[in-house]
Design a protein around this motif. Structure first.
Motif, PDB file in Angstrom:
ATOM      1  N   THR A   1       0.857  -1.188   0.000  1.00 18.73           N
ATOM      2  CA  THR A   1       0.000   0.000   0.000  1.00 18.73           C
ATOM      3  C   THR A   1       0.887   1.230   0.000  1.00 18.73           C
ATOM      4  N   ARG A   2       0.683   2.098  -0.975  1.00 25.90           N
ATOM      5  CA  ARG A   2       1.531   3.282  -1.083  1.00 25.90           C
ATOM      6  C   ARG A   2       0.663   4.536  -1.198  1.00 25.90           C
ATOM      7  N   LEU A   3       0.870   5.430  -0.257  1.00 22.05           N
ATOM      8  CA  LEU A   3       0.165   6.710  -0.250  1.00 22.05           C
ATOM      9  C   LEU A   3       0.987   7.738  -1.009  1.00 22.05           C
ATOM     10  N   GLU A   4       0.328   8.454  -1.904  1.00 18.72           N
ATOM     11  CA  GLU A   4       1.011   9.462  -2.706  1.00 18.72           C
ATOM     12  C   GLU A   4       0.283  10.785  -2.517  1.00 18.72           C
ATOM     13  N   GLN A   5       0.741  11.593  -1.558  1.00 19.23           N
ATOM     14  CA  GLN A   5       0.074  12.855  -1.277  1.00 19.23           C
ATOM     15  C   GLN A   5       0.701  13.965  -2.107  1.00 19.23           C
ATOM     16  N   ALA A   6      -0.166  14.742  -2.755  1.00 19.48           N
ATOM     17  CA  ALA A   6       0.283  15.820  -3.612  1.00 19.48           C
ATOM     18  C   ALA A   6       0.767  16.991  -2.776  1.00 19.48           C
ATOM     19  N   ALA A   7       1.265  17.998  -3.452  1.00 19.83           N
ATOM     20  CA  ALA A   7       1.730  19.204  -2.770  1.00 19.83           C
ATOM     21  C   ALA A   7       0.577  19.853  -2.033  1.00 19.83           C
ATOM     22  N   SER A   8       0.898  20.664  -1.029  1.00 21.97           N
ATOM     23  CA  SER A   8      -0.117  21.238  -0.154  1.00 21.97           C
ATOM     24  C   SER A   8      -1.127  22.090  -0.892  1.00 21.97           C
ATOM     25  N   THR A   9      -0.756  22.629  -2.064  1.00 24.34           N
ATOM     26  CA  THR A   9      -1.678  23.482  -2.799  1.00 24.34           C
ATOM     27  C   THR A   9      -2.771  22.691  -3.501  1.00 24.34           C
TER      28      THR A   9
ATOM     29  N   LYS B   1      -5.515  15.969  -4.852  1.00 22.54           N
ATOM     30  CA  LYS B   1      -4.942  15.059  -5.833  1.00 22.54           C
ATOM     31  C   LYS B   1      -4.261  13.860  -5.186  1.00 22.54           C
ATOM     32  N   THR B   2      -4.338  13.740  -3.864  1.00 24.20           N
ATOM     33  CA  THR B   2      -3.756  12.591  -3.169  1.00 24.20           C
ATOM     34  C   THR B   2      -4.319  11.296  -3.748  1.00 24.20           C
ATOM     35  N   SER B   3      -3.443  10.316  -3.938  1.00 27.53           N
ATOM     36  CA  SER B   3      -3.881   9.017  -4.446  1.00 27.53           C
ATOM     37  C   SER B   3      -3.281   7.902  -3.595  1.00 27.53           C
ATOM     38  N   VAL B   4      -3.877   6.714  -3.714  1.00 24.51           N
ATOM     39  CA  VAL B   4      -3.396   5.537  -2.999  1.00 24.51           C
ATOM     40  C   VAL B   4      -3.299   4.394  -3.994  1.00 24.51           C
ATOM     41  N   ALA B   5      -2.123   3.770  -4.041  1.00 29.90           N
ATOM     42  CA  ALA B   5      -1.918   2.598  -4.883  1.00 29.90           C
ATOM     43  C   ALA B   5      -1.838   1.365  -3.993  1.00 29.90           C
TER      44      ALA B   5
ATOM     45  N   VAL C   1      -6.487   4.447  -6.508  1.00 33.28           N
ATOM     46  CA  VAL C   1      -7.678   5.272  -6.299  1.00 33.28           C
ATOM     47  C   VAL C   1      -7.244   6.719  -6.126  1.00 33.28           C
ATOM     48  N   GLN C   2      -7.957   7.611  -6.786  1.00 32.73           N
ATOM     49  CA  GLN C   2      -7.749   9.044  -6.627  1.00 32.73           C
ATOM     50  C   GLN C   2      -8.717   9.554  -5.569  1.00 32.73           C
ATOM     51  N   MET C   3      -8.186  10.144  -4.513  1.00 32.62           N
ATOM     52  CA  MET C   3      -9.060  10.620  -3.444  1.00 32.62           C
ATOM     53  C   MET C   3      -9.967  11.756  -3.901  1.00 32.62           C
ATOM     54  N   GLU C   4      -9.653  12.344  -5.032  1.00 33.75           N
ATOM     55  CA  GLU C   4     -10.543  13.338  -5.620  1.00 33.75           C
ATOM     56  C   GLU C   4     -11.949  12.763  -5.808  1.00 33.75           C
ATOM     57  N   LYS C   5     -12.025  11.455  -6.119  1.00 33.02           N
ATOM     58  CA  LYS C   5     -13.325  10.826  -6.339  1.00 33.02           C
ATOM     59  C   LYS C   5     -14.125  10.725  -5.044  1.00 33.02           C
ATOM     60  N   PHE C   6     -13.438  10.736  -3.884  1.00 28.97           N
ATOM     61  CA  PHE C   6     -14.150  10.707  -2.604  1.00 28.97           C
ATOM     62  C   PHE C   6     -14.898  12.015  -2.361  1.00 28.97           C
ATOM     63  N   LEU C   7     -14.407  13.102  -2.934  1.00 26.90           N
ATOM     64  CA  LEU C   7     -14.834  14.440  -2.540  1.00 26.90           C
ATOM     65  C   LEU C   7     -16.091  14.918  -3.246  1.00 26.90           C
ATOM     66  N   LYS C   8     -16.429  14.297  -4.381  1.00 23.25           N
ATOM     67  CA  LYS C   8     -17.648  14.627  -5.128  1.00 23.25           C
ATOM     68  C   LYS C   8     -17.742  16.115  -5.444  1.00 23.25           C
ATOM     69  N   GLY C   9     -16.604  16.654  -5.826  1.00 28.97           N
ATOM     70  CA  GLY C   9     -16.575  18.043  -6.251  1.00 28.97           C
ATOM     71  C   GLY C   9     -16.338  19.048  -5.145  1.00 28.97           C
ATOM     72  N   HIS C  10     -16.346  18.613  -3.892  1.00 27.57           N
ATOM     73  CA  HIS C  10     -16.148  19.534  -2.767  1.00 27.57           C
ATOM     74  C   HIS C  10     -14.690  19.425  -2.297  1.00 27.57           C
ATOM     75  N   TYR C  11     -13.806  20.123  -2.986  1.00 24.80           N
ATOM     76  CA  TYR C  11     -12.377  19.985  -2.734  1.00 24.80           C
ATOM     77  C   TYR C  11     -11.948  20.575  -1.395  1.00 24.80           C
ATOM     78  N   GLU C  12     -12.842  21.350  -0.781  1.00 26.56           N
ATOM     79  CA  GLU C  12     -12.491  21.885   0.537  1.00 26.56           C
ATOM     80  C   GLU C  12     -12.398  20.785   1.594  1.00 26.56           C
TER      81      GLU C  12
ATOM     82  N   VAL D   1      -3.361  12.288   6.520  1.00 30.41           N
ATOM     83  CA  VAL D   1      -3.961  11.204   5.742  1.00 30.41           C
ATOM     84  C   VAL D   1      -3.024  10.015   5.815  1.00 30.41           C
ATOM     85  N   ASP D   2      -3.609   8.816   5.906  1.00 26.85           N
ATOM     86  CA  ASP D   2      -2.808   7.595   5.952  1.00 26.85           C
ATOM     87  C   ASP D   2      -3.613   6.458   5.352  1.00 26.85           C
ATOM     88  N   ALA D   3      -2.918   5.434   4.890  1.00 26.75           N
ATOM     89  CA  ALA D   3      -3.585   4.297   4.244  1.00 26.75           C
ATOM     90  C   ALA D   3      -2.802   3.028   4.521  1.00 26.75           C
ATOM     91  N   VAL D   4      -3.523   1.930   4.779  1.00 28.35           N
ATOM     92  CA  VAL D   4      -2.908   0.633   5.021  1.00 28.35           C
ATOM     93  C   VAL D   4      -3.802  -0.447   4.433  1.00 28.35           C
TER      94      VAL D   4
END
Length: 611
Positions: free
Chosen positions: A466-474, A478-482, A496-507, A515-518
């Motif tokens: 399991t690999r967490l790939e967190q994007a830059a703070s800005t 765009k954080t993703s998990v492989a 999986v792109q965590m963007e899909k979790f947000l349903k358009g609400h990027y805030e 954030v962490d993943a296992v």
């Protein structure tokens, strides 16, 4: 005057005049009768007026109660327990709504999305109160209801901070002694969850009442069935201490490490241990200040180490090098005492020992180049008393050399994990990793997983990366998990792109470093702090199904002592997993607490027992 016997009738005689007393008495009787009639008439007419007024008041009261009940049901989902503030319930419903798309928040009973659907009901409360006769309390409540209506009608009302308006409106309704009517029709509110708060965590025995950075919580370098966490941070009560988490219950046994351990040098769990054994603690740079048993404090040795192994019977072994001759050494100790160090000699080239050697439980793994210039993975079984490694042999070819980055915190290139059914070794290559399984005492040829790096875990005869790939703070959205699931026959990966979790609400994207993943028994477990107002959430599902999974709200970091605040009570979070369970550490204003998560998604606070 006619004669008697005449045919004409005689004139009637006039009555005798009445006395003044008789006339007065008669008039008195007449006046009394008129007075009684007037009183009766007045009573009848007045009673009707009073009844009309009372009827009108009852209808007004009913209209107010109906309007209030509908609005209350929409805003907070119905009646509240005495101890629960309205703003806390509204906040709870908001947390659920934050995981919905705009379309999903259009619930039964209204064409508008919740809580905008509640705005017309709040306007109605204002209108019925404005035309009523409840006096000053009614006017104050009407004003609050109208202000709340306007706030609810905002497009972002599902996430905006409406704490003061909600509490003020409901408090004024309580002061006005408004009654609620059960069963009044109203637009539906989301189904609430029950997230934990800092107040509740304050009632549970923590790992530490003082907060500390969770990057300073160290676990086993190579996971097996037991989960151990070592904490040595200064200023933390009882530190340095070691906590071992029960694999079946939401409990952890914690104990201060023996005073004989070299302190002030940095303590780590760099080796392996049987699940029923205390681990080895390495002090200083990879054990150069000493290597100790965590239970007894007995010193196994002191040398720059690549790995180690501890058994419940008191036996321990450490693989390292001499420092001068750069020889590969094995240091062993049984319950009876130390065994002389032994030099490991091989007939192939090892190269840099730090990147090419490892001791995983009772197996020594080496990466070397033989005389045929083949790069291979070699394995041998440890013996605690005699010749340490008698069966050294090749596992298979490694197509790539290891990529050495030269960074100070670069881990060894050989790592592993173990379950009851298998042991797995992973070797880092230049671009790819290579993985071999030991099942039934035999090693399988190396295979290459689709995901390099990341966290390696084992369950059954499977290994998961399991690999967490967190994007830059800005752009944290765009954080993703492989994740890659492997058996000895091959690997299947997903992302999986965590963007899909947000349903358009990027805030509600993960906050930086929150954030962490296992892996949890073949499922992907993701935990994150959702922006500034979204609370701590988790999703648990197969990697190819997690986009459709629901958010479980674990912790509301804005609620404390029943009040919704503006500042988060959460400082940090971190996930660990083992075969059959995961543990989430939360660093909050109430201290550092642990939550246990099972493969079915059940969450329970961990009770810490100190010994």
């Amino acid at each position: 005057m006619s004669e008697p016997g005449s045919s004409y009738a005689s004139e009637p005689e006039h009555p005798a005049p009445e006395s003044i007393d008789v006339i007065a008495a008669d008039r008195k009787k007449r006046r009394a009768r008129l007075l009684v009639g007037a009183v009766v008439t007045l009573v009848v007419v007045g009673g009707g007026g009073f009844g009309l007024v009372r009827y009108q008041e009852a209808e007004q009261e009913k209209a107010v109660a109906t309007a209030w009940s509908a609005m209350s049901r929409c805003v907070v989902g119905g009646d509240l327990p005495e101890a629960e503030r309205p703003s806390q319930r509204f906040r709870n419903l908001q947390l659920v709504a934050m995981a919905m798309s705009d379309a999903e928040r259009v619930l039964e009973g209204s064409p508008k999305a919740w809580p905008m659907s509640c705005a017309p009901l709040a306007h109605t409360v204002h209108e019925v109160l404005r035309t009523g006769s409840m006096g000053e309390p009614g006017k104050e409540l009407a004003t609050s209801a109208e202000a709340l209506a306007k706030a609810l009608d905002e497009a972002a009302s599902f996430s905006n901070d409406l704490t003061n308006l909600v509490d003020q409106t409901f408090d004024r309704a309580r002061e006005a002694k408004l009654r609620t009517i059960v069963g009044v029709a109203a637009p539906a509110a989301p189904m609430p969850q029950a997230p934990l708060t800092a107040t509740f965590l304050g009632t549970v025995e923590p790992l530490s009442r003082a907060s500390f950075t969770l990057a300073g919580a160290f676990t086993d370098a190579h996971p097996a069935g037991a989960l151990r966490v070592l904490v040595e941070e200064k200023g933390v009560e009882r530190a340095p201490f070691l906590c071992t988490f029960d694999p079946k219950e939401a409990t952890a046994s914690c104990k201060t490490l023996p005073p004989s351990l070299a302190q002030g040098h940095g303590l780590r769990l760099l080796g392996t241990a049987d699940d029923d054994s205390a681990p080895l603690v390495f002090a200083g740079e990879r054990g150069t200040a000493g290597i100790y048993r965590a239970d007894t404090g007995v010193k196994v040795g002191a040398m720059y180490s690549y790995g180690g192994y501890a058994k419940a019977d008191g036996s321990s072994a450490v693989l390292g090098y001499s420092g001068h001759e750069h020889d590969l050494l094995i240091a062993r100790r049984t319950a009876e005492g130390p065994v002389p160090r032994t030099r490991i000699e091989v007939d192939f080239e090892l190269g840099n020992l730090y990147y090419s050697s490892q001791l995983l439980w009772n197996a020594m793994l080496l990466r070397g180049v033989n005389k045929q210039k083949e790069r291979r993975l070699y394995a041998a079984t440890l013996d605690f008393r005699g010749e340490p490694f008698k069966d050294l042999g090749s596992v298979g070819i490694l197509p790539e050399p290891g990529l050495i980055t030269g960074s100070a915190d670069e881990p060894p290139h050989i790592a592993g994990c173990r379950s009851k059914e298998a042991m797995v070794v992973r070797v880092r290559g230049y671009e790819n990793d290579f993985m071999s399984f030991q099942i039934g005492g035999k090693w399988t040829p190396p295979i290459s997983p689709d995901v390099p790096g990341g966290i390696l875990s084992c369950h059954g005869t499977e290994a998961v990366i399991t690999r967490l790939e967190q994007a830059a703070s800005t752009s944290t959205w765009k954080t993703s998990v492989a994740q890659c699931n492997c058996t000895s026959a091959g690997c299947v990966g997903g992302r999986v792109q965590m963007e899909k979790f947000l349903k358009g609400h990027y805030e509600f994207a993960p906050k930086d470093n929150h954030v962490d993943a296992v892996d949890l028994d073949g499922k992907l477990l993701v935990v994150w702090a959702a922006g500034e107002r979204g609370g701590v959430r988790m999703r648990l599902a197969k990697v190819d199904q997690i986009e459709q999974a629901e958010d479980i709200i674990l912790f509301d970091d804005l609620v404390r002592d029943g009040q919704v605040g503006k500042l988060s009570t959460l400082f940090d979070l971190r996930l660990f997993s083992r075969d059959g369970f995961a543990v989430l550490l939360l660093n909050t204003v109430a201290g550092v607490h642990a939550l246990r998560i099972d493969p079915g998604g059940k969450v329970a606070p961990v009770t810490v027992k100190w010994g």
